[in-house]
Design a protein around this motif. Structure first.
Motif, PDB file in Angstrom:
ATOM      1  N   GLY A  11       1.115  -0.816  -0.286  1.00 51.38           N
ATOM      2  CA  GLY A  11       0.152  -0.112  -0.380  1.00 51.38           C
ATOM      3  C   GLY A  11       1.033   0.511  -0.201  1.00 51.38           C
ATOM      4  N   LYS A  12       2.298   1.017   0.234  1.00 52.66           N
ATOM      5  CA  LYS A  12       3.178   2.744   0.164  1.00 52.66           C
ATOM      6  C   LYS A  12       3.629   2.314  -1.579  1.00 52.66           C
ATOM      7  N   ARG A  13       3.856   3.825  -1.598  1.00 53.35           N
ATOM      8  CA  ARG A  13       4.914   3.771  -3.633  1.00 53.35           C
ATOM      9  C   ARG A  13       5.722   3.953  -2.955  1.00 53.35           C
ATOM     10  N   LEU A  14       6.748   3.364  -3.580  1.00 50.62           N
ATOM     11  CA  LEU A  14       8.150   3.383  -3.765  1.00 50.62           C
ATOM     12  C   LEU A  14       8.701   3.781  -4.847  1.00 50.62           C
ATOM     13  N   ILE A  15      10.261   4.260  -4.691  1.00 52.11           N
ATOM     14  CA  ILE A  15      10.447   4.900  -6.105  1.00 52.11           C
ATOM     15  C   ILE A  15      11.269   3.739  -6.634  1.00 52.11           C
ATOM     16  N   THR A  16      12.058   3.153  -7.961  1.00 50.16           N
ATOM     17  CA  THR A  16      12.843   2.046  -8.198  1.00 50.16           C
ATOM     18  C   THR A  16      14.063   2.318  -8.048  1.00 50.16           C
ATOM     19  N   PRO A  17      15.144   1.644  -8.739  1.00 50.58           N
ATOM     20  CA  PRO A  17      15.665   2.097  -8.672  1.00 50.58           C
ATOM     21  C   PRO A  17      16.426   2.480 -10.357  1.00 50.58           C
ATOM     22  N   MET A  18      15.623   2.662 -10.706  1.00 50.08           N
ATOM     23  CA  MET A  18      15.355   2.980 -12.167  1.00 50.08           C
ATOM     24  C   MET A  18      15.844   4.812 -12.171  1.00 50.08           C
ATOM     25  N   LEU A  19      14.187   5.147 -11.602  1.00 54.59           N
ATOM     26  CA  LEU A  19      14.138   6.506 -11.238  1.00 54.59           C
ATOM     27  C   LEU A  19      15.680   7.060 -11.058  1.00 54.59           C
ATOM     28  N   LEU A  20      16.648   6.090 -10.014  1.00 51.66           N
ATOM     29  CA  LEU A  20      17.417   6.727  -9.234  1.00 51.66           C
ATOM     30  C   LEU A  20      18.828   6.698 -10.363  1.00 51.66           C
ATOM     31  N   VAL A  21      18.724   5.587 -11.373  1.00 48.81           N
ATOM     32  CA  VAL A  21      20.084   6.160 -12.139  1.00 48.81           C
ATOM     33  C   VAL A  21      19.266   6.924 -13.163  1.00 48.81           C
ATOM     34  N   MET A  22      18.179   7.303 -13.094  1.00 40.42           N
ATOM     35  CA  MET A  22      17.800   8.262 -13.929  1.00 40.42           C
ATOM     36  C   MET A  22      18.437   9.982 -13.025  1.00 40.42           C
ATOM     37  N   VAL A  23      17.995   9.893 -11.734  1.00 38.10           N
ATOM     38  CA  VAL A  23      18.584  10.913 -11.330  1.00 38.10           C
ATOM     39  C   VAL A  23      19.934  10.833 -11.310  1.00 38.10           C
ATOM     40  N   ALA A  24      20.475   9.488 -11.077  1.00 41.81           N
ATOM     41  CA  ALA A  24      21.916   9.737 -10.656  1.00 41.81           C
ATOM     42  C   ALA A  24      23.198  10.479 -12.858  1.00 41.81           C
ATOM     43  N   ILE A  25      22.040   9.832 -13.771  1.00 39.88           N
ATOM     44  CA  ILE A  25      22.647  10.704 -14.818  1.00 39.88           C
ATOM     45  C   ILE A  25      22.071  12.008 -15.460  1.00 39.88           C
ATOM     46  N   GLY A  26      21.078  12.635 -14.645  1.00 46.81           N
ATOM     47  CA  GLY A  26      20.448  13.459 -15.216  1.00 46.81           C
ATOM     48  C   GLY A  26      21.416  14.631 -14.455  1.00 46.81           C
ATOM     49  N   ALA A  27      22.152  14.580 -13.183  1.00 46.45           N
ATOM     50  CA  ALA A  27      22.596  14.861 -12.289  1.00 46.45           C
ATOM     51  C   ALA A  27      25.078  14.871 -13.428  1.00 46.45           C
ATOM     52  N   THR A  28      24.874  13.994 -13.727  1.00 39.28           N
ATOM     53  CA  THR A  28      25.939  13.878 -14.313  1.00 39.28           C
ATOM     54  C   THR A  28      25.827  14.958 -15.380  1.00 39.28           C
ATOM     55  N   ASP A  29      25.116  14.108 -16.107  1.00 42.90           N
ATOM     56  CA  ASP A  29      25.065  15.511 -17.284  1.00 42.90           C
ATOM     57  C   ASP A  29      25.310  16.786 -17.029  1.00 42.90           C
ATOM     58  N   LEU A  30      24.329  17.438 -16.243  1.00 42.37           N
ATOM     59  CA  LEU A  30      24.802  18.747 -15.963  1.00 42.37           C
ATOM     60  C   LEU A  30      26.495  19.612 -15.200  1.00 42.37           C
ATOM     61  N   LEU A  31      27.242  18.251 -14.619  1.00 41.34           N
ATOM     62  CA  LEU A  31      28.209  18.454 -14.704  1.00 41.34           C
ATOM     63  C   LEU A  31      29.686  18.416 -16.047  1.00 41.34           C
ATOM     64  N   PHE A  32      28.766  17.534 -17.159  1.00 46.11           N
ATOM     65  CA  PHE A  32      29.273  17.476 -18.281  1.00 46.11           C
ATOM     66  C   PHE A  32      29.413  18.596 -18.968  1.00 46.11           C
ATOM     67  N   ALA A  33      28.108  19.473 -19.062  1.00 44.28           N
ATOM     68  CA  ALA A  33      27.333  20.488 -19.776  1.00 44.28           C
ATOM     69  C   ALA A  33      28.520  21.401 -19.589  1.00 44.28           C
ATOM     70  N   PHE A  34      29.249  21.773 -18.609  1.00 35.66           N
ATOM     71  CA  PHE A  34      30.238  22.812 -17.714  1.00 35.66           C
ATOM     72  C   PHE A  34      31.554  22.649 -18.857  1.00 35.66           C
ATOM     73  N   ASP A  35      31.904  21.372 -19.208  1.00 34.08           N
ATOM     74  CA  ASP A  35      33.216  21.223 -20.350  1.00 34.08           C
ATOM     75  C   ASP A  35      33.162  21.502 -22.151  1.00 34.08           C
ATOM     76  N   SER A  36      31.073  21.507 -22.270  1.00 33.26           N
ATOM     77  CA  SER A  36      31.290  21.121 -23.398  1.00 33.26           C
ATOM     78  C   SER A  36      30.447  21.976 -24.567  1.00 33.26           C
ATOM     79  N   ILE A  37      29.725  22.980 -23.266  1.00 31.88           N
ATOM     80  CA  ILE A  37      29.194  24.168 -23.656  1.00 31.88           C
ATOM     81  C   ILE A  37      30.365  25.550 -23.651  1.00 31.88           C
ATOM     82  N   PRO A  38      31.395  24.877 -23.030  1.00 32.10           N
ATOM     83  CA  PRO A  38      32.811  26.477 -23.098  1.00 32.10           C
ATOM     84  C   PRO A  38      32.976  26.339 -24.224  1.00 32.10           C
ATOM     85  N   ALA A  39      33.638  24.556 -24.627  1.00 35.44           N
ATOM     86  CA  ALA A  39      34.878  24.068 -25.528  1.00 35.44           C
ATOM     87  C   ALA A  39      33.769  24.116 -27.302  1.00 35.44           C
TER      88      ALA A  39
END
Length: 419
Positions: free
Chosen positions: A191-219
């Motif tokens: 009866g309780k809604r839980l997030i799955t590891p699939m959502l967590l891995v997407m959060v991890a990749i999304g956060a990493t994408d933000l870091l990548f933009a710092f060298d990608s866009i100036p380049a």
């Protein structure tokens, strides 16, 4: 070529259409793309990117064409490097193989959105303050130096991308399940809604994408200041990255000098940006606020330098002793695993061919110097178990058939395999 509102609208519509096509045609049904599927669609996306650049030539806009190709190649190289981190994240979360392409497509979509935002902000800053190129150039030089330092010292920041701040926050404030439930992002248990590891891995990749933009866009702003060229080069470099991941799976690890090549490219563009900033200087404490008479690096030369660095990097990686050692170790595990996956009803000819490949690569792996084995085999126990299981299976099959099997005693020795 005139770039107006209609040009932007049509381009954005095409990009969104390609993304929707991927979501509804390719990843809607979970599966692992075969090499043929990955190769065909990788070729299609690369072909579209190259044809798009030709449009500028058709309109006689040679300068924008060269800037686009320079930006596309640079962003593509940086995107391939990003795949290494995506691989680490998915391995950390133990994402099932069939669902990896959905995670990758989410990462590509988020990267496109975040980098578009960075492009708009970057263009606005450049318009308001041209001396920002000093900051962009210094930032790229620092990133290049940090990347080079990580390679030379063996410390690649040691950052666990799968345990970043956003993931920890999600785990803290949202109840999480320990198990995957297909490709669902949430699941209801007791009866309780839980997030799955699939959502967590997407959060991890999304956060990493933000870091990548710092060298990608100036380049890429170091190669062109036209927001439309920056956007299209970035967008097309990301499109097809999912298929490329499965096409060059295994080859990624063998590009052992890719980080050196990317460090060289980022350093080169950093120097180019600083030269441009000096040429357009407005800082009062630099040459009295006047332009500094330095020679800027033409975009044509930049394109040539970037291509040459990448070619040298790939050739050196694949031809180096370390690259050849990694290929031998990877293939020994790969073909050993393939042999154990053969069904009992597999044709004898197929079984012999699989055994021959396994034996051949095992022998090559045995000849790899010890220093490379220690450096390149991450999960030694798992690797050893795969090799031993396959060769024991080969030996049992040969004994049952009453024939001699060319199995190395070192592989099935009780003390464990040497490779």
């Amino acid at each position: 070529m005139e770039i107006n509102g209609w040009t932007w609208a049509i381009t954005i519509a095409v990009i969104i259409g390609l993304l929707l096509f991927d979501y509804f045609v390719h990843v809607r049904k979970a599966h692992t793309p075969h090499i043929r599927e990955a190769a065909i669609w990788s070729a299609i996306y690369v072909g579209l990117a190259l044809v798009f650049g030709l449009v500028f030539f058709v309109f006689g806009d040679t300068q924008h064409a060269i800037e686009y190709y320079s930006g596309y190649i640079t962003e593509k190289a940086l995107s391939v490097d990003n795949l290494f981190v995506f691989l680490v994240i998915m391995s950390s979360f133990q994402v099932p193989r069939d669902y990896q392409q959905k995670v990758l497509l989410f990462g590509i979509t988020f990267a496109l959105i975040s980098r578009t935002a960075f492009i708009l902000v970057g263009a606005a800053i450049i318009e308001a303050w041209s001396d920002v190129f000093y900051l962009f150039g210094i930032a790229l030089l620092l990133i290049a130096g940090q990347q080079l330092k990580g390679e030379l010292t063996g410390d690649k920041d040691g950052k666990d991308e799968a345990d970043n701040v956003m993931v920890r926050a999600a785990k803290r404030f949202l109840p999480a399940s320990d198990e995957y439930n297909g490709d669902r992002l949430t699941v209801v248990k007791n009866g309780k809604r839980l997030i799955t590891p699939m959502l967590l891995v997407m959060v991890a990749i999304g956060a990493t994408d933000l870091l990548f933009a710092f060298d990608s866009i100036p380049a890429i702003f170091g190669l062109t200041q036209d927001p439309y060229i920056v956007f299209t080069a970035t967008a097309f470099s990301l499109m097809g990255l999912r298929q490329l991941y499965f096409l060059i799976d295994g080859l990624l690890d063998r590009l052992v000098y890719l980080s050196y090549g990317l460090a060289a490219i980022l350093g080169f563009i950093g120097v180019k940006l600083i030269l441009h900033a000096l040429h357009e200087n407005n800082l009062f404490f630099v040459n009295g606020g006047e332009n500094v008479p330095v020679r800027e690096i033409p975009t044509e030369i930049s394109l040539l330098v970037i291509v040459c660095i990448l070619i040298i990097t790939v050739v050196a990686s694949l031809a180096s002793p370390k690259g050849r050692a990694l290929r031998a170790l990877q293939n020994a595990e790969r073909f050993a695993h393939r042999y154990t996956e053969l069904g009992e009803d597999a044709p004898e000819q197929e079984r012999r061919e699989a055994a021959a490949l396994m034996d051949s690569w095992t022998q090559r792996a045995e000849s790899v110097p010890q220093k490379y084995r220690e450096d390149l085999i991450e999960h030694k126990d798992r690797y050893s178990r795969i090799i031993r299981t396959a060769h024991e299976s080969r030996l049992q099959a040969a004994n049952a058939a009453g024939v001699d099997a060319p199995v190395s005693e070192r592989i099935v020795d009780q003390d464990g395999p040497t490779v």
